[in-house]
Scaffold this active site. Structure first.
Site, PDB file in Angstrom:
ATOM      1  CB  CYS A  40      -0.989  -0.034   1.162  1.00 30.43           C
ATOM      2  SG  CYS A  40      -2.364   1.129   0.968  1.00 30.43           S
ATOM      3  CG  HIS A 140      -3.861  -3.461   2.949  1.00 27.40           C
ATOM      4  ND1 HIS A 140      -2.884  -3.048   3.821  1.00 27.40           N
ATOM      5  CD2 HIS A 140      -4.427  -2.342   2.445  1.00 27.40           C
ATOM      6  CE1 HIS A 140      -2.872  -1.729   3.864  1.00 27.40           C
ATOM      7  NE2 HIS A 140      -3.800  -1.273   3.032  1.00 27.40           N
ATOM      8  CD  GLU A 142      -1.922  -6.291   5.255  1.00 25.67           C
ATOM      9  OE1 GLU A 142      -2.216  -5.132   5.593  1.00 25.67           O
ATOM     10  OE2 GLU A 142      -1.377  -6.552   4.155  1.00 25.67           O
TER      11      GLU A 142
END
Length: 159
Positions: A40, A140, A142
């Site tokens: 990001c 993202h 994650e």
């Protein structure tokens, strides 16, 4: 001493660059030969500069980060989108065009020579870059479930 570096980012470009300067790590990030994954804002800081705070960034990738200015779309761009692979990428091995990733961004990277995948939110923008040992994703991983885990696994094993 790490074998690889993950450079996450949630926040504002000028604040982040000022903090990196205070920590005296800008040269380390610009000169490392270790695989480095920018996530990001971390990826956006690889570019030359950003409209966000009119900030000079790391200048690993040529281009200026811009603010979304699409009147009929919700900004920030938040939610699930696909990435369209436009060039081969180590990060995208075993990831198909039907996989979704989670985005949360008000600024975007232009399409550059180093762009490996793009995403559309009113306009097409860079969602994956690779240059030498620098790897970046606008989304993202994650927060992207199985698709994000595949990407992180690729970074850990192939980069």
């Amino acid at each position: 001493q790490a074998n690889k570096i993950i450079f996450p980012g949630v926040g504002e470009a000028s604040f982040a660059m000022n903090l990196l300067n205070e920590l005296d790590v800008i040269d380390i990030l610009k000169k490392t030969d270790k695989p480095l994954l920018g996530i990001c804002l971390g990826m956006q800081l690889f570019f030359s500069n950003s409209e966000e705070g009119n900030t000079n960034c790391l200048n690993v990738v040529n281009g200026r980060i811009k603010k979304f200015k699409v009147s009929n779309l919700k900004i920030p761009h938040m939610g699930w989108n696909r990435v369209e692979k436009i060039k081969e990428s180590k990060l995208l091995i075993n990831i198909s065009g039907s996989d979704f990733f989670y985005f949360a961004n008000s600024f975007y990277a232009p399409i550059a020579v180093e762009t490996k995948a793009i995403t559309e939110h009113g306009i097409k923008f860079t969602s994956v870059i690779e240059k030498d040992n620098y790897f970046g994703v606008q989304f993202h991983p994650e927060k992207s479930g199985i698709s994000g885990l595949k990407l992180l696994k690729n970074f850990g094993e192939l980069c």
